[in-house]
Design a protein around this motif. Structure first.
Motif, PDB file in Angstrom:
ATOM      1  N   ALA A  60      -5.050 -11.202 -11.891  1.00  0.00           N
ATOM      2  CA  ALA A  60      -4.309 -12.375 -12.378  1.00  0.00           C
ATOM      3  C   ALA A  60      -2.950 -12.479 -11.696  1.00  0.00           C
ATOM      4  N   LEU A  61      -2.287 -11.330 -11.510  1.00  0.00           N
ATOM      5  CA  LEU A  61      -0.971 -11.364 -10.846  1.00  0.00           C
ATOM      6  C   LEU A  61      -1.124 -11.782  -9.384  1.00  0.00           C
ATOM      7  N   ALA A  62      -2.125 -11.195  -8.706  1.00  0.00           N
ATOM      8  CA  ALA A  62      -2.334 -11.528  -7.293  1.00  0.00           C
ATOM      9  C   ALA A  62      -2.650 -13.018  -7.136  1.00  0.00           C
ATOM     10  N   ALA A  63      -3.460 -13.559  -8.048  1.00  0.00           N
ATOM     11  CA  ALA A  63      -3.820 -14.984  -7.965  1.00  0.00           C
ATOM     12  C   ALA A  63      -2.596 -15.864  -8.178  1.00  0.00           C
ATOM     13  N   SER A  64      -1.745 -15.464  -9.120  1.00  0.00           N
ATOM     14  CA  SER A  64      -0.541 -16.245  -9.403  1.00  0.00           C
ATOM     15  C   SER A  64       0.405 -16.240  -8.198  1.00  0.00           C
ATOM     16  N   LEU A  65       0.531 -15.083  -7.533  1.00  0.00           N
ATOM     17  CA  LEU A  65       1.389 -15.001  -6.351  1.00  0.00           C
ATOM     18  C   LEU A  65       0.808 -15.871  -5.236  1.00  0.00           C
ATOM     19  N   GLU A  66      -0.493 -15.762  -5.061  1.00  0.00           N
ATOM     20  CA  GLU A  66      -1.137 -16.518  -3.991  1.00  0.00           C
ATOM     21  C   GLU A  66      -0.947 -18.029  -4.198  1.00  0.00           C
ATOM     22  N   ALA A  67      -1.107 -18.445  -5.451  1.00  0.00           N
ATOM     23  CA  ALA A  67      -0.947 -19.880  -5.751  1.00  0.00           C
ATOM     24  C   ALA A  67       0.460 -20.364  -5.442  1.00  0.00           C
ATOM     25  N   ALA A  68       1.441 -19.436  -5.503  1.00  0.00           N
ATOM     26  CA  ALA A  68       2.829 -19.820  -5.208  1.00  0.00           C
ATOM     27  C   ALA A  68       3.163 -19.582  -3.737  1.00  0.00           C
ATOM     28  N   GLY A  69       2.164 -19.222  -2.948  1.00  0.00           N
ATOM     29  CA  GLY A  69       2.381 -19.013  -1.522  1.00  0.00           C
ATOM     30  C   GLY A  69       3.030 -17.674  -1.186  1.00  0.00           C
ATOM     31  N   ILE A  70       2.942 -16.706  -2.115  1.00  0.00           N
ATOM     32  CA  ILE A  70       3.534 -15.384  -1.844  1.00  0.00           C
ATOM     33  C   ILE A  70       2.433 -14.451  -1.353  1.00  0.00           C
ATOM     34  N   ASP A  71       2.605 -13.975  -0.132  1.00  0.00           N
ATOM     35  CA  ASP A  71       1.645 -13.064   0.461  1.00  0.00           C
ATOM     36  C   ASP A  71       1.866 -11.677  -0.151  1.00  0.00           C
ATOM     37  N   ALA A  72       0.805 -11.049  -0.714  1.00  0.00           N
ATOM     38  CA  ALA A  72       1.015  -9.775  -1.426  1.00  0.00           C
ATOM     39  C   ALA A  72      -0.059  -8.732  -1.112  1.00  0.00           C
ATOM     40  N   THR A  73       0.375  -7.458  -1.103  1.00  0.00           N
ATOM     41  CA  THR A  73      -0.512  -6.310  -0.940  1.00  0.00           C
ATOM     42  C   THR A  73      -0.505  -5.556  -2.259  1.00  0.00           C
ATOM     43  N   THR A  74      -1.645  -5.033  -2.692  1.00  0.00           N
ATOM     44  CA  THR A  74      -1.664  -4.242  -3.929  1.00  0.00           C
ATOM     45  C   THR A  74      -1.819  -2.760  -3.601  1.00  0.00           C
ATOM     46  N   ILE A  75      -0.957  -1.944  -4.213  1.00  0.00           N
ATOM     47  CA  ILE A  75      -0.992  -0.494  -4.017  1.00  0.00           C
ATOM     48  C   ILE A  75      -1.178   0.147  -5.392  1.00  0.00           C
ATOM     49  N   ALA A  76      -2.323   0.800  -5.619  1.00  0.00           N
ATOM     50  CA  ALA A  76      -2.583   1.386  -6.943  1.00  0.00           C
ATOM     51  C   ALA A  76      -2.552   2.908  -6.863  1.00  0.00           C
ATOM     52  N   VAL A  77      -1.838   3.516  -7.804  1.00  0.00           N
ATOM     53  CA  VAL A  77      -1.774   4.982  -7.877  1.00  0.00           C
ATOM     54  C   VAL A  77      -2.617   5.443  -9.056  1.00  0.00           C
ATOM     55  N   ARG A  78      -2.876   6.758  -9.132  1.00  0.00           N
ATOM     56  CA  ARG A  78      -3.616   7.276 -10.288  1.00  0.00           C
ATOM     57  C   ARG A  78      -2.717   7.242 -11.509  1.00  0.00           C
ATOM     58  N   PRO A  79      -3.262   6.846 -12.665  1.00  0.00           N
ATOM     59  CA  PRO A  79      -2.443   6.751 -13.877  1.00  0.00           C
ATOM     60  C   PRO A  79      -1.892   8.125 -14.285  1.00  0.00           C
ATOM     61  N   GLY A  80      -0.761   8.098 -14.938  1.00  0.00           N
ATOM     62  CA  GLY A  80      -0.213   9.333 -15.505  1.00  0.00           C
ATOM     63  C   GLY A  80       1.106   9.731 -14.886  1.00  0.00           C
ATOM     64  N   GLU A  81       1.816  10.588 -15.603  1.00  0.00           N
ATOM     65  CA  GLU A  81       3.161  11.029 -15.236  1.00  0.00           C
ATOM     66  C   GLU A  81       3.216  11.662 -13.835  1.00  0.00           C
ATOM     67  N   LYS A  82       2.091  12.230 -13.380  1.00  0.00           N
ATOM     68  CA  LYS A  82       2.075  12.895 -12.066  1.00  0.00           C
ATOM     69  C   LYS A  82       2.353  11.919 -10.921  1.00  0.00           C
ATOM     70  N   ALA A  83       2.237  10.620 -11.200  1.00  0.00           N
ATOM     71  CA  ALA A  83       2.553   9.637 -10.151  1.00  0.00           C
ATOM     72  C   ALA A  83       4.045   9.644  -9.835  1.00  0.00           C
ATOM     73  N   LYS A  84       4.869  10.139 -10.762  1.00  0.00           N
ATOM     74  CA  LYS A  84       6.314  10.221 -10.499  1.00  0.00           C
ATOM     75  C   LYS A  84       6.610  11.539  -9.775  1.00  0.00           C
ATOM     76  N   SER A  85       6.082  11.656  -8.536  1.00  0.00           N
ATOM     77  CA  SER A  85       6.212  12.904  -7.783  1.00  0.00           C
ATOM     78  C   SER A  85       6.461  12.590  -6.313  1.00  0.00           C
ATOM     79  N   PHE A  86       6.985  13.580  -5.580  1.00  0.00           N
ATOM     80  CA  PHE A  86       7.233  13.381  -4.150  1.00  0.00           C
ATOM     81  C   PHE A  86       5.973  13.012  -3.369  1.00  0.00           C
ATOM     82  N   PRO A  87       4.822  13.689  -3.579  1.00  0.00           N
ATOM     83  CA  PRO A  87       3.642  13.298  -2.786  1.00  0.00           C
ATOM     84  C   PRO A  87       3.229  11.834  -3.004  1.00  0.00           C
ATOM     85  N   VAL A  88       3.245  11.378  -4.250  1.00  0.00           N
ATOM     86  CA  VAL A  88       2.842   9.982  -4.503  1.00  0.00           C
ATOM     87  C   VAL A  88       3.908   9.032  -3.964  1.00  0.00           C
TER      88      VAL A  88
END
Ligand code: NAD
Ligand code: ZN
Length: 383
Positions: A60-88
């Motif tokens: 839904a977010l990507a579609a809304s950006l596209e409709a407004a002419g905003i070119d977007a890339t999606t980057i998804a990380v694994r859920p959880g506190e471990k995403a707040k780390s240097f490797p991620v």
């Protein structure tokens, strides 16, 4: 209600040139493209999210950006506190650079506090600072972490030790996004909502006591609770952006809460942050009553409300064994609010009357913990 327009409420964070709007309402993810294009004309974007949130809300977010002419890339990380780390962090920075985004482009955080903290930090360091937009999808993120500009990751030496203040250009809190949030996470976020009442908004706390069921079921009461929480946080942040003073009030319940999170090894199966804060707020009120600062009736009222919504209010309700009072005091002393032996606590004179106490004696805390924690029994040992 002031600031309501077409069911969307706007709260302004007054920080001069770094000031920004928080929009709160149902369906705002669908309006994100237009809102972002209006504020950041010509910007491209990277949506940073986690796999759980992506499954429900990224299309839904990507579609809304596209409709407004905003070119977007999606980057998804694994859920959880471990995403707040240097490797991620490194992976995400690399993905933003690979998408060839520039300084004027936007990093959009779509998710809970973990994604917001990580994405905000990324936006602050890539190309010495990009634009940043928060689209918080957990209750905790809508009422707390997306507002105020604290971003960062964890270090092996502790939580949130690496990061920067990076205010967003816009916060879009879509209250309908909370419909997919697990009930336990919603309750945990509610602890932070109640916190604002307990700090300095006694009328809001009384309103929550009367209306919490409507807040949990959605609709205008939920939006009102979120907007009121954002107003409370925005006011504190405007007074003290960099936590030189007053902003510490937001730590009500957090000294005990952080110690409990550390003592349970940050195991979310046992305790999530908001649950630790609920127990911590109950303890902060009981401790204040023990020090004759507040009446025991007020402490009981706080416990009754938190318990009514299903939050834990005592250490005995945390599954699994906890360390004893002495060890808990060590965890408290390790928390960042320590200065030369005396402990800094947020104490209270009653509901809505919290204050910063900089000279709490560790012995007082220990005696209090001994009075409220069940004596832990070694298996097979006699009491
Ligand atoms: P979180 O980001 O881990 O989200 C909780 C869980 O809910 C995750 O599994 C997530 O994938 C899922 N989720 C989120 N939104 C969802 C939705 N709409 N539908 C389905 N699932 C959804 O945790 P949180 O409680 O949002 O945030 C906790 C983090 O926030 C901690 O790292 C804490 O340090 C940080 N925090 C930061 C600040 C700040 O000022 N920056 C303040 C408070 C907390
Ligand atoms: Zn908190």
């Amino acid at each position: 209600m002031a600031g309501v327009e077409g069911g969307v409420e706007t709260v302004r964070v007054e920080l001069g040139a770094r000031g920004y709007d928080i929009l709160i309402g149902e369906g705002l993810i669908g309006a994100a493209g237009a809102e972002i294009a209006a504020r950041l004309p010509g910007a491209r974007a990277a949506i940073i999210t986690d796999d759980n949130v992506a499954a429900h809300h990224a299309p839904a977010l990507a579609a809304s950006l596209e409709a407004a002419g905003i070119d977007a890339t999606t980057i998804a990380v694994r859920p959880g506190e471990k995403a707040k780390s240097f490797p991620v962090l490194e992976e995400v920075v690399d993905a933003v650079l690979a998408a060839r985004l520039e300084r004027g482009d936007a990093v959009i955080a779509l998710g809970g506090g973990v994604v917001g903290d990580l994405a905000g930090f990324v936006s602050g360091i890539v190309r010495r600072g990009m634009k940043f937009v928060q689209v918080p999808t957990s209750l905790l993120a809508q009422v707390d972490s997306s507002v105020g500009g604290k971003t960062g990751i964890n270090s092996a030496r502790g939580k949130n030790l690496v990061g920067l203040f990076q205010q967003p250009a816009l916060v879009l809190a879509d209250t309908a996004a909370l419909d997919t949030l697990p009930a336990r996470e919603f309750r945990a976020g509610y602890a932070e909502v109640a916190k604002y009442g307990l700090i300095d908004r006694p009328d809001f706390f009384a309103w929550l006591e009367a209306n919490w069921r409507a807040v949990f079921s959605g609709g205008p009461a939920r939006s009102h609770a979120i907007a009121e929480s954002c107003r409370a946080k925005a006011a504190v942040v405007a007074r003290d952006e960099y936590e030189a003073g007053d902003r510490a009030l937001l730590n009500l319940g957090h000294t005990f809460g952080h110690a409990l999170e550390a003592a349970t090894g940050y195991d979310s199966a046992r305790l999530v942050h908001g649950e630790g804060v609920a127990v911590g707020m109950a303890l902060a009120h009981r401790f204040s009553a023990r020090l004759n600062l507040a009446s025991p009736d007020e402490a009981a009222r706080v416990e009754a409300h938190l318990a009514a919504v299903g939050l834990p209010v005592s250490t005995a309700q945390i599954p699994g064994a906890l360390p004893g009072p002495e060890r808990m005091l060590d965890y408290i002393a390790q928390d960042k609010k320590v200065s030369r032996g005396a402990l800094t606590f947020i104490l209270t004179r009653g509901i809505g009357r919290a204050f910063i106490a900089k000279d709490v004696a560790p012995a007082e805390v220990l005696a209090f913990l001994q009075s409220v924690m069940e004596p832990t029994m070694e298996p097979g040992a006699a009491r």
